[in-house]
Enzyme design. Structure first.
Site, PDB file in Angstrom:
ATOM      1  N   CYS A  21      -4.054 -18.953  -8.391  1.00 24.59           N
ATOM      2  CA  CYS A  21      -3.743 -18.987 -10.308  1.00 24.59           C
ATOM      3  C   CYS A  21      -5.027 -17.991 -10.781  1.00 24.59           C
ATOM      4  O   CYS A  21      -5.695 -17.462 -10.047  1.00 24.59           O
ATOM      5  CB  CYS A  21      -3.481 -20.124 -11.101  1.00 24.59           C
ATOM      6  SG  CYS A  21      -5.340 -20.277 -10.990  1.00 24.59           S
ATOM      7  N   CYS A  24      -8.244 -18.498 -10.422  1.00 26.61           N
ATOM      8  CA  CYS A  24      -8.803 -19.162  -9.298  1.00 26.61           C
ATOM      9  C   CYS A  24      -9.582 -17.735  -9.091  1.00 26.61           C
ATOM     10  O   CYS A  24     -10.496 -17.149  -9.062  1.00 26.61           O
ATOM     11  CB  CYS A  24      -8.184 -18.501  -8.173  1.00 26.61           C
ATOM     12  SG  CYS A  24      -7.560 -20.718  -8.215  1.00 26.61           S
ATOM     13  N   ASP A 429       8.598   8.337  -4.268  1.00 30.42           N
ATOM     14  CA  ASP A 429       8.057   9.221  -3.915  1.00 30.42           C
ATOM     15  C   ASP A 429       9.628  10.277  -3.064  1.00 30.42           C
ATOM     16  O   ASP A 429      10.487   9.567  -3.841  1.00 30.42           O
ATOM     17  CB  ASP A 429       7.266   8.391  -2.399  1.00 30.42           C
ATOM     18  CG  ASP A 429       7.609   9.347  -1.611  1.00 30.42           C
ATOM     19  OD1 ASP A 429       6.903  10.337  -1.547  1.00 30.42           O
ATOM     20  OD2 ASP A 429       7.819   8.775  -0.178  1.00 30.42           O
ATOM     21  N   ASP A 630       7.792   4.416   0.151  1.00 26.41           N
ATOM     22  CA  ASP A 630       8.372   3.681   1.965  1.00 26.41           C
ATOM     23  C   ASP A 630       7.442   4.867   2.719  1.00 26.41           C
ATOM     24  O   ASP A 630       7.107   3.952   4.523  1.00 26.41           O
ATOM     25  CB  ASP A 630       9.618   4.425   2.411  1.00 26.41           C
ATOM     26  CG  ASP A 630       9.171   6.193   3.081  1.00 26.41           C
ATOM     27  OD1 ASP A 630       8.852   6.349   2.202  1.00 26.41           O
ATOM     28  OD2 ASP A 630       9.900   6.086   3.614  1.00 26.41           O
ATOM     29  N   ASP A 634       1.946   6.605   0.864  1.00 26.27           N
ATOM     30  CA  ASP A 634       2.633   5.952  -0.654  1.00 26.27           C
ATOM     31  C   ASP A 634       1.874   4.563  -1.115  1.00 26.27           C
ATOM     32  O   ASP A 634       1.949   4.135  -1.717  1.00 26.27           O
ATOM     33  CB  ASP A 634       3.642   5.604  -0.885  1.00 26.27           C
ATOM     34  CG  ASP A 634       5.005   6.736  -0.649  1.00 26.27           C
ATOM     35  OD1 ASP A 634       4.168   8.131  -1.397  1.00 26.27           O
ATOM     36  OD2 ASP A 634       5.807   6.892   0.083  1.00 26.27           O
TER      37      ASP A 634
END
Length: 821
Positions: A21, A24, A429, A630, A634
């Protein structure tokens, strides 16, 4: 602890197991911020890692690793992707822990039942103490370690709250040895059940993370990190990290270029779109530089390594991703926000109960009710743990993730569910995300006396002998229109690199090339120059065709918009998002594409680290930002964005850097992901309210000193049931929606083809070919088998032709021996 000397700053990336979580994350950050020599600490929950910026003169990496382990977490190799077996091992450990906890809980329930029916035996209290101690200190040891590490650093999370309840039950039970009557077994039982439910919630969270991780691993066709190095006349395959400066590396057609270097032998076209964002493949010949991560399309190359280690392009990308991880804004989930108020509230209530029955009773009644004070205080601590809390977010994620998966969306993190509702800017992109990422014929303009078919057929007949990407675009266009062009022999074929080709077809000399090439060959076309300029302003590459020095016409070639993108962008804009294109391609091409899809804002010619910097600047202005991409270039921006969204057919590094993956590559799915995230967040809030509601009733009753510990167990069962019902009952009884029907219809309309390919010789070549086929619009699935040397392709015949499929296979250097439908 922040020091000024930039020279003394180094980064250490650690992969961490055991985080559950945002608390943490906070525990890790606080642990490091107290160390002298640490200037910055960035922790990513969804990627299970931390990046530490430190001064090596003041603290060592081993000390930093010891700090992680001292607060109850485990470290794994940062250079290795968490494997399926690693996930399975972690799941098995959690299952074993849950099994022992459930086993003890059943025995405890039996012993409690005996005490309720006045079955008095001396061994029952001893057995209850034994089981409670085993549960807290052995079965739940890992929770106790993390709770202690958090508590001593002043971090009050659900682990701490659980241990308050468990120890409250333990001490409440021990009092039963000295005070009678006293519900000893019930206090002990409450401690056992609280710990069991906490372990169950941790297991549910792990199942969510593991299933998401495994789905992503299936999506990623990871290639071995190897290179073919030429030494002493022999070709040997070695790990990329062992390649030395000056080594000669052979790269075959269709393979990824493993190193930065200089071409010594060979000529090819190289697809750099996933690395630099350039939409058009680039011709590379001797003495040209190539970038690691680019795709060698046709010719075999021998490359001399010029950059290794930290100087290589991919290592620079890696450093940019690390920087993005460190600088990415933190997100505190709704559960943790609630706990920040609830935990102090529980501790205050426990103190209040003690004061009421001691000081208050002395003032009002004239005597201290010490036994009642102890009972009430411990009852508050036992009731204070909302057992369903740990499952509130995971169950909402399971529900939302299931709906998303049906629509071709993988949501890998709880943060993505929560923060998407606050996103205002979506950066996209260009190449491979908005456009196809490969050239296509978009304009055909024959001169008077000729038609489209003659122009394309003549050009295709000559270009069929070339491997240039523009030539392939012309040939593909002729194939798609079923024009006849390859039934005549071409003689005297001659290619002029970067300009064009010419050849003789049935005593007819045909030229195909750029306007400059035609002018060099003495062809005039003054009246067409304005037309050519217009096409070039629209981002098209113009190719002229002549026949015996007579102009036949011009062909415009460009990277085209992917199907569905324009409608998808309209849908995104209708929701109210601000859109911006961020690309490494040139400004003219970027603006043309932006105009076509209806996006006003364009940022062009940016390097990968600059993309992340642009995202960071948006965030510094108070905006939540999503990034869709992609390519390798990027990845830093995907990591930096509040919500990173990767295209499913993108590079492995982009997929690994993202929070959401669009498996079907449809831009419109961004809106679906947004809506699912928004509804899942609402469902999470409802679950949190339900988880706390039973405690909200029980704690005030516990303060009165009248609440029996059994009520704590009833509250646990009721709150878990309520959360489960709220998360799933609507889905269980709901009818299939129109989206399910669309998916089923799409499956029915799919066509299957099996290709027998003799040149498949290793698993890497299968992975490369599968990836190349999946990048073709209309192909839904491609699965190869090394043993039988076949690949099965499922595609939509309305969207892709057989010619396109066969050409893709051949372009990747393979020979087709048989085709079966």
């Amino acid at each position: 602890m922040i020091y000024d000397s930039e020279v003394n700053k180094e980064n250490l990336l650690l992969k961490i197991s055991g985080m559950q979580c945002s608390f943490c994350v906070e525990s890790i950050q606080k642990a490091f911020h107290r160390l002298d020599g640490v200037s910055h600490i960035g922790v990513s929950l969804s990627h299970e890692e931390t990046l530490i910026q430190y001064n090596p003169e003041k603290i060592t990496p081993s000390k930093l690793r010891e700090t992680i382990e001292s607060i109850g977490y485990k470290i794994r190799d940062p250079d290795k992707l968490k494997s399926f077996e690693d996930d399975r091992k972690e799941l098995r450990e959690q299952q074993r822990q849950l099994f022992f906890a459930a086993f003890i809980s059943v025995f405890a329930l039996v012993l409690m039942g005996l005490s309720w029916f006045n079955f008095k035996q001396d061994w029952i209290p001893i057995a209850m103490v034994f089981f409670t101690l085993v549960m807290i200190f052995i079965v739940g040891r890992s929770i106790l370690q993390m709770a202690y590490a958090s508590f001593r650093r002043g971090i009050y999370n659900q682990h701490v709250l659980m241990e308050f309840g468990a120890f409250g039950g333990l001490f409440g039970g021990l009092i039963g040895f000295f005070v009678q009557p006293w519900p000893m077994a019930d206090f002990m039982g409450a401690a056992i059940f609280i710990t069991t439910y906490h372990i169950l919630s941790g297991y549910v969270s792990l199942v969510v993370r593991t299933s998401s991780s495994q789905a992503i691993q299936k999506l990623m066709n990871l290639q071995p990190d190897t290179a073919r190095v030429l030494k002493n006349g022999n070709e040997i395959e070695i790990p990329v990290e062992e390649v030395q400066l000056g080594d000669l590396v052979r790269v075959k057609p269709g393979e990824s270029i493993p190193v930065d270097g200089l071409i010594l032998e060979g000529q090819s076209t190289v697809d750099q779109s996933l690395v630099t964002g350039e939409s058009m493949p680039v011709i590379k010949a001797e003495n040209n530089e190539v970038i690691g991560g680019s795709i060698n399309q046709y010719g075999s190359l021998i490359i001399q390594t010029t950059k290794i280690g930290q100087d290589s392009f991919l290592q620079q990308i890696s450093r940019s991703i690390q920087e993005a991880r460190a600088l990415k804004p933190g997100i505190l989930q709704v559960v943790e926000k609630a706990l920040k108020i609830f935990i102090p509230g529980v501790l205050f209530s426990a103190l209040l109960a003690f004061l009421i029955w001691t000081v208050g009773a002395w003032i009002i009644l004239g005597e201290i009710q010490f036994q009642t004070a102890i009972f009430a205080t411990l009852a508050v601590l036992v009731m204070g743990y909302p057992c369903a809390l740990g499952m509130a977010t995971p169950l909402a994620m399971i529900r939302g993730g299931g709906i998303a998966a049906q629509q071709g969306i993988l949501m890998r993190s709880g943060e993505a569910f929560q923060v998407f509702k606050d996103v205002r800017i979506i950066a996209l992109d260009k190449t491979g995300t908005i456009t196809e990422g490969r050239p296509k014929v978009v304009t055909i303009s024959p001169v008077d006396g000729y038609d489209d078919k003659t122009l394309i057929s003549l050009a295709a007949a000559i270009e069929n002998n070339s491997e240039h990407p523009l030539a392939n675009a012309i040939v593909e266009d002729a194939q798609n229109k079923f024009y006849s062009f390859n039934n005549q022999k071409i003689t005297d074929f001659e290619a002029t690199p970067g300009l064009g080709v010419k050849g003789t077809l049935s005593d007819t000399i045909v030229l195909v090339g750029s306007p400059r090439y035609l002018e060099q060959e003495g062809i005039t076309f003054h009246e067409k120059k304005e037309f050519i300029n217009r096409l070039e302003e629209e981002g098209q590459t113009v190719v002229g065709v002549t026949k015996n020095s007579d102009l036949i016409g011009f062909i415009g070639i460009a990277d085209t918009i992917r199907p569905g993108v324009i409608d998808g962008i309209k849908r995104i804009k209708n929701v109210g998002f601000e859109l911006v294109i961020i690309t490494g391609d040139n400004e003219r091409t970027a603006k043309v594409i932006a105009k076509q899809v209806g996006i006003e804002r364009v940022i062009s010619e940016v390097l990968p680290d600059e993309k992340a910097d642009r995202i960071r600047k948006f965030q510094q202005n108070g905006n939540r930002v999503a990034m869709v991409g992609d390519g390798i270039n990027d990845a830093p921006a995907l990591m930096q964005a509040d919500v990173g969204i990767a295209i499913g057919t993108g590079t492995d590094i982009a997929i690994e850097s993202a929070d959401i993956i669009l498996v079907n590559n449809e831009i419109s799915k961004v809106v679906d992901a947004y809506e699912i995230g928004k509804t899942s967040y609402i469902k999470t809030k409802q679950n949190v309210v339900l988880a706390f509601s039973f405690n909200g009733i029980g704690i005030p009753l516990a303060i009165t000193g009248l609440l029996h510990p059994v009520f704590a167990m009833i509250a646990m069962a009721a709150s878990v049931t309520a959360v489960l019902v709220n998360s799933f009952v609507g889905e269980i009884f709901s009818k299939p929606n129109h989206m399910d029907n669309q998916i089923e219809l799409k499956k029915i309309e799919m066509t299957s083809m099996t290709l027998s390919i003799s040149t498949i010789d290793n698993q890497t070549s299968i992975g490369i070919l599968e990836k190349a086929l999946l990048q073709v619009s209309g192909i839904e699935q491609a699965e190869g088998d090394l043993f039988s040397k076949i690949i099965v392709i499922n595609y939509h015949k309305e969207e892709v032709t057989i010619g396109q499929i066969l050409e893709t296979v051949q372009k990747n250097g393979h020979e087709i021996t048989e085709m079966i439908f």
